[in-house]
Design an enzyme around this catalytic site. Structure first.
Site, mmCIF file in Angstrom:
data_model
loop_
_atom_site.group_PDB
_atom_site.id
_atom_site.type_symbol
_atom_site.label_atom_id
_atom_site.label_comp_id
_atom_site.label_asym_id
_atom_site.label_seq_id
_atom_site.Cartn_x
_atom_site.Cartn_y
_atom_site.Cartn_z
ATOM 1 N N THR A 181 -7.122 1.988 4.398
ATOM 2 C CA THR A 181 -6.248 0.864 4.025
ATOM 3 C C THR A 181 -7.037 -0.350 3.506
ATOM 4 O OG1 THR A 181 -6.129 0.464 6.426
ATOM 5 C CG2 THR A 181 -4.203 1.438 5.386
ATOM 6 N N LEU B 219 0.841 -1.204 0.000
ATOM 7 C CA LEU B 219 0.000 0.000 0.000
ATOM 8 C C LEU B 219 0.878 1.256 0.000
ATOM 9 C CD1 LEU B 219 -2.835 -0.947 2.511
ATOM 10 C CD2 LEU B 219 -2.476 -1.652 0.149
ATOM 11 N N ARG C 183 1.972 14.381 6.437
ATOM 12 C CA ARG C 183 2.906 14.776 7.493
ATOM 13 C C ARG C 183 4.352 14.926 7.006
ATOM 14 N NH1 ARG C 183 0.676 10.189 11.464
ATOM 15 N NH2 ARG C 183 -0.196 9.489 9.491
HETATM 16 C C1 UD1 Z 1 -1.648 2.150 9.887
HETATM 17 C C2 UD1 Z 1 -2.554 1.135 10.641
HETATM 18 C C3 UD1 Z 1 -2.120 1.072 12.091
HETATM 19 C C4 UD1 Z 1 -0.658 0.687 12.174
HETATM 20 C C5 UD1 Z 1 0.213 1.640 11.347
HETATM 21 C C6 UD1 Z 1 1.628 1.092 11.246
HETATM 22 C C7 UD1 Z 1 -4.754 1.118 9.557
HETATM 23 C C8 UD1 Z 1 -6.152 1.581 9.627
HETATM 24 N N1 UD1 Z 1 -3.948 1.525 10.535
HETATM 25 O O1 UD1 Z 1 -1.871 3.435 10.446
HETATM 26 O O2 UD1 Z 1 -2.898 0.069 12.789
HETATM 27 O O3 UD1 Z 1 -0.245 0.667 13.530
HETATM 28 O O4 UD1 Z 1 -0.286 1.744 9.998
HETATM 29 O O5 UD1 Z 1 2.504 1.992 10.623
HETATM 30 O O6 UD1 Z 1 -4.411 0.374 8.652
HETATM 31 N N2 UD1 Z 1 -2.746 3.904 2.312
HETATM 32 C C9 UD1 Z 1 -3.332 3.682 1.085
HETATM 33 N N3 UD1 Z 1 -4.600 4.117 0.868
HETATM 34 C C10 UD1 Z 1 -5.334 4.765 1.824
HETATM 35 C C11 UD1 Z 1 -4.723 4.979 3.092
HETATM 36 C C12 UD1 Z 1 -3.427 4.540 3.313
HETATM 37 O O7 UD1 Z 1 -2.701 3.104 0.191
HETATM 38 O O8 UD1 Z 1 -6.488 5.104 1.539
HETATM 39 C C13 UD1 Z 1 -1.353 3.413 2.543
HETATM 40 C C14 UD1 Z 1 -0.348 4.521 2.864
HETATM 41 O O9 UD1 Z 1 0.301 4.982 1.714
HETATM 42 C C15 UD1 Z 1 0.641 3.805 3.796
HETATM 43 C C16 UD1 Z 1 -0.202 2.711 4.433
HETATM 44 O O10 UD1 Z 1 -1.359 2.556 3.647
HETATM 45 O O11 UD1 Z 1 1.691 3.184 3.067
HETATM 46 C C17 UD1 Z 1 -0.618 3.082 5.864
HETATM 47 O O12 UD1 Z 1 -1.328 4.295 5.868
HETATM 48 P P1 UD1 Z 1 -1.096 5.398 6.976
HETATM 49 O O13 UD1 Z 1 -2.031 6.523 6.698
HETATM 50 O O14 UD1 Z 1 0.327 5.689 7.154
HETATM 51 O O15 UD1 Z 1 -1.677 4.605 8.259
HETATM 52 P P2 UD1 Z 1 -1.266 4.803 9.765
HETATM 53 O O16 UD1 Z 1 -2.054 5.926 10.325
HETATM 54 O O17 UD1 Z 1 0.205 4.855 9.881
HETATM 55 MG MG MG Z 2 1.847 5.127 8.528
#
Ligand code: UD1
Ligand code: MG
Length: 472
Positions: free
Chosen positions: A96, A27, A34
């Site tokens: 996600t 993903l 940020r």
């Molecule tokens: C996420 C997890 C959290 C975990 C943390 C670890 C979820 C809901 N939460 O939170 O439990 O502890 O990662 O680092 O999964 N992304 C997409 N599409 C979207 C949203 C995100 O592809 O619509 C990708 C982002 O690019 C990233 C990853 O998913 O690579 C995680 O997204 P991010 O927003 O960083 O989630 P966290 O708040 O870190």
């Molecule tokens: Mg993250």
């Protein structure tokens, strides 16, 4: 003997991995707000390689049948970088779970036991850890989550275990009660899920939460409702840190460098002051190489055995053969090839040039777009004038040629074997084999004139002083 055990171990691991059919989904569609950057978050580099590259390298060791990267709109840099892997576009960043859903049509017809889901912003993940997750899947868990215990769990999702130690649910920090926030075991984001169940679980994920997002983490509780076994594999907090801002990026870089330095030393490289040596993800270094303090390796450096790199040298895109000595304060730029036993000394810059065996440029030179013959000696201050404002031109210096100090070699130019160029010359035309080339003004000596000059100046100074005193 040890080698053959290592070989057998690797072989069995390979069989295990090849037998466990896996699809990887990484993903990377998040905006990375940020990071405060125009560059997509996963393109920010660690050791001169985008974070997503590190994740892809670790994933590749599992030999998945296919790897897909989920990107958001306007992220063509990511799509180009991850080729030949395919990218899937998540039109709206709805969370996600939605990101994984976007990739589901791509994997529908691929035979696989496990879908491994990784996050592009968790760059320090190691292949061995991913292998443990596949082993846990093979042992019966329908869903395996990779957990860790950071010093400050803050925004990470919390892993809720039952009395037997099996995973019951992941609670996002935003949704957690204060008791749940006390849980130290956190979600790294990496999951290995039974490929036949993933679609069903994703279909049930809703967005009734504080962010209004589809959380992938919800599939654990959904799997438990269906009585599926969910397990946790743990790894270190350093390995699983997520990079959401530039402070974390710097921390991840430090961790990566510390690991690489240790590996270099274990593999036969002496680092006089390890904390000041910076590697790139693709740096290759042979054995019995000694590296002084404050040496920086940019991308594309390949160093053979028995090389010495002295303090404060910067290398990028270079190939260095056995027995070469570099620096201190050397700058080696892309396309530099230093052949066996050649020497590049202090304040010497080399770009797109070959220094053949035993050749030397020991002090204060610029060697660009040049071929320096075997055993040629480049004197201090020599410049290859390779650029005329429009084109780059080549300088060819023959075997055992001697270029006197402070010479300017105006390219294109061919200096034959065994040539001697007199110090301070500006050489514009080719020089034939074994010739002595001089182009400086002829020296004249005027006998006694220095003494006469000194006398004249001393007299002048004395009379000016006398005049000033009489005025006062
Ligand atoms: C996420 C997890 C959290 C975990 C943390 C670890 C979820 C809901 N939460 O939170 O439990 O502890 O990662 O680092 O999964 N992304 C997409 N599409 C979207 C949203 C995100 O592809 O619509 C990708 C982002 O690019 C990233 C990853 O998913 O690579 C995680 O997204 P991010 O927003 O960083 O989630 P966290 O708040 O870190
Ligand atoms: Mg993250």
């Amino acid at each position: 003997m040890a080698d053959s055990w290592l070989f057998l171990g690797t072989y069995f691991l390979w069989i295990l991995m090849a037998e466990h059919k896996t699809i990887a989904i990484i993903l990377a569609a998040g905006k990375g707000t940020r990071m405060v950057s125009k560059l997509p978050k996963v393109m920010h580099p660690i050791a001169n390689q985008p974070m997503i590259g590190h994740v892809l390298t670790a994933t590749a060791e599992l030999m998945p049948s296919k790897t897909f990267v989920v990107v958001g709109p306007g992220m063509s840099e990511v799509s180009s970088f991850v080729k030949p892997h395919m990218t899937v576009l998540q039109e709206q960043r709805l969370g996600t779970a939605d990101a994984v859903k976007t990739a589901m049509p791509m994997i529908a017809n691929i035979e696989a036991e496990t879908v491994l889901i990784l996050y592009g912003d968790t760059p320090l993940i190691r292949p061995g850890t991913l292998q443990k997750m596949l082993q846990a899947r093979s042992s019966g868990a329908a869903l395996v989550v990779l957990g860790f215990r950071p010093d400050h769990p803050s925004n990470y999702g919390r892993l809720k275990l039952n009395k037997e130690g099996y995973l019951e649910a992941i609670i996002e920090a935003n949704e957690a009660t204060s008791a749940e926030l006390e849980i130290r075991l956190c979600n790294s984001g990496v999951m290995a899920v039974d490929a036949s169940q993933l679609g069903v679980l994703l279909a049930e994920v809703g967005n009734d939460n504080t962010k209004g997002e589809y959380y992938l983490t919800d599939i654990v509780a959904l799997a438990r409702l269906r009585d599926m076994e969910c397990g946790v594999v743990e790894a270190s907090a350093e390995e699983l840190m997520g990079v959401d801002d530039r402070v974390a990026l710097a921390k991840a870089e430090h961790t990566w460098q510390a690991t690489r330095r240790t590996r270099a030393m274990q593999e036969g490289v002496t680092l006089c002051d390890p904390n000041t040596v910076w590697f790139s993800s693709d740096t290759y270094i042979g054995k019995d190489v000694v590296i002084g303090p404050n040496v920086v390796f940019g991308p594309g450096v390949n160093i053979a055995d028995n090389v010495e790199i002295r303090a404060f040298s910067h290398l990028e895109g270079v190939r260095i053969e056995e027995g070469v000595a570099i620096g201190p304060f050397a700058r080696l730029r892309p396309g530099a090839v230093l052949k066996k036993g050649s020497v590049v000394g202090n304040f010497v810059e080399v770009k797109n040039s070959v220094l053949n065996e035993g050749s030397k440029a020991a002090h204060l030179s610029y060697i660009g777009d040049a071929d320096v013959g075997e055993k040629a000696n480049i004197g201090a201050g020599t410049i290859t004038c390779n650029y005329d404002g429009f084109n780059k031109n080549r300088t060819v210096i023959g075997k055992s040629a001697f270029i006197g100090s402070n010479s300017a070699l105006v390219a294109p130019i061919n200096i034959g074997d065994g040539v001697v160029v007199g110090a301070g010359s500006a050489i514009e035309g080719d020089v034939p084999k074994d010739a002595l080339a001089l182009s400086r003004a002829k020296q004249i000596n005027l006998p006694g004139r220095a003494k006469a000059l000194r006398k004249k100046l001393a007299t002048q100074k004395a009379s000016t002083k006398n005049q000033k005193m009489s005025e006062e």
